[in-house]
Design an enzyme around this catalytic site. Structure first.
Site, mmCIF file in Angstrom:
data_model
loop_
_atom_site.group_PDB
_atom_site.id
_atom_site.type_symbol
_atom_site.label_atom_id
_atom_site.label_comp_id
_atom_site.label_asym_id
_atom_site.label_seq_id
_atom_site.Cartn_x
_atom_site.Cartn_y
_atom_site.Cartn_z
ATOM 1 N N GLY A 42 -4.729 -1.507 -2.986
ATOM 2 C CA GLY A 42 -5.227 -2.665 -2.257
ATOM 3 C C GLY A 42 -5.731 -3.814 -3.106
ATOM 4 N N THR A 43 -5.190 -3.982 -4.329
ATOM 5 C CA THR A 43 -5.659 -5.127 -5.126
ATOM 6 C C THR A 43 -5.203 -6.446 -4.503
ATOM 7 O OG1 THR A 43 -3.756 -5.125 -6.638
ATOM 8 C CG2 THR A 43 -5.670 -3.783 -7.268
ATOM 9 N N ASN A 44 -4.051 -6.430 -3.848
ATOM 10 C CA ASN A 44 -3.619 -7.655 -3.154
ATOM 11 C C ASN A 44 -4.489 -7.934 -1.931
ATOM 12 O OD1 ASN A 44 -1.144 -9.054 -4.349
ATOM 13 N ND2 ASN A 44 -0.635 -6.883 -4.537
ATOM 14 N N ILE A 79 8.898 1.541 5.736
ATOM 15 C CA ILE A 79 9.894 0.643 6.339
ATOM 16 C C ILE A 79 9.532 0.421 7.813
ATOM 17 C CG2 ILE A 79 12.344 0.460 7.009
ATOM 18 C CD1 ILE A 79 12.105 0.188 4.045
ATOM 19 N N LEU A 80 9.606 -0.832 8.251
ATOM 20 C CA LEU A 80 9.356 -1.167 9.657
ATOM 21 C C LEU A 80 10.693 -1.412 10.360
ATOM 22 C CD1 LEU A 80 6.321 -3.470 8.914
ATOM 23 C CD2 LEU A 80 6.226 -1.297 10.173
ATOM 24 N N ASN A 118 5.620 -10.554 3.119
ATOM 25 C CA ASN A 118 5.571 -9.431 2.178
ATOM 26 C C ASN A 118 5.465 -9.981 0.767
ATOM 27 O OD1 ASN A 118 5.850 -6.677 1.248
ATOM 28 N ND2 ASN A 118 7.924 -7.215 0.599
ATOM 29 N N HIS A 150 6.394 -9.100 -3.086
ATOM 30 C CA HIS A 150 7.259 -8.213 -3.868
ATOM 31 C C HIS A 150 7.098 -8.572 -5.351
ATOM 32 C CE1 HIS A 150 10.516 -5.514 -4.748
ATOM 33 N NE2 HIS A 150 10.985 -6.434 -5.573
#
Ligand code: GAR
Length: 206
Positions: A12-14, A93-94, A108, A110
């Site tokens: 969770g650093t983002n 994956i959603l 998202n 990446h």
């Protein structure tokens, strides 16, 4: 303000970058309203707790298919009136139906310059291993809209990062996070939320 959910799977650093930017007043259009983790043991949940953001677990392992999992996630997000979704190290994956329901409202992050080192199987450290194996001198991060193609949606923001002599996947990952991901993601969330607000749609009517 747009009610924003952050979906996570790991450290969770983002998410932390979003929390810090929000606290610094840098995301006036995006309200961090909900954190949802695909794993009960993600440290990101602790970060949400410390920041007093409501958090939930929708555990991927409890669902037989990506479709069933996505339906459960969709129901939770709708119940909470979420208008913008940020995938921040979310590694499940959603389904196409999920992507369609929130079309133009899912971001998202990446850890490469898309279209390099992206798509199915490219996540986390593997992305940086692949970049080092290929010998690129520049890599970076990309924030893009999410559609049914993994890492295939419209690019919103990108930032390049230099590869250094002697880099390991770990040192490169850290530099990409510090110089690109943690800078780009709050900027992208704010930009997307501001555009949605200007378009007059603060809450997803689905
Ligand atoms: C980040 O580097 C993110 O870009 C990457 O996972 C890491 C999560 O770190 N995401 C992907 O590879 C998606 N394909 P975090 O949990 O500390 O934010």
């Amino acid at each position: 303000m747009i009610k924003t959910a952050v979906l996570v799977s790991g450290g969770g650093t983002n998410l932390q970058a979003l929390i810090d930017a929000s606290a610094a007043g840098e995301m006036p259009h995006a309200a961090l309203s909900l954190v949802v983790s695909s794993r009960a043991d993600a440290f990101a949940l602790e970060r949400a707790k410390r920041a007093s953001i409501p958090a939930a677990v929708v555990a991927r392992k409890e669902y037989a298919s990506a479709e069933e999992y996505s339906d459960a996630m969709l129901a939770l997000l709708r119940e909470n009136g979420i208008g913008l979704i940020v995938l921040a190290g979310f590694l499940s994956i959603l389904s196409p139906a999920f992507c369609k329901a929130y079309e133009g409202r899912i971001l998202n992050i990446h850890p490469s310059l898309i279209p390099s080192f992206c798509g199915r199987g490219f996540y986390g450290l593997r992305v940086h291993e692949a970049a080092l194996e290929r010998g690129v001198k520049l890599t970076g991060a990309t924030v893009h809209f999410v559609n049914e193609i993994p890492d295939g949606g419209e690019i919103l923001l990108q930032k390049a990062v230099a590869v250094h002599e002697g880099d390991t996947p770990e040192t490169l990952q850290r530099r990409v996070m510090e110089e690109a991901e943690w800078v780009l993601l709050p900027q992208a969330a704010e930009l997307a939320a501001r555009r949605l607000e200007e378009a007059g749609t603060t809450e997803r009517k689905v």
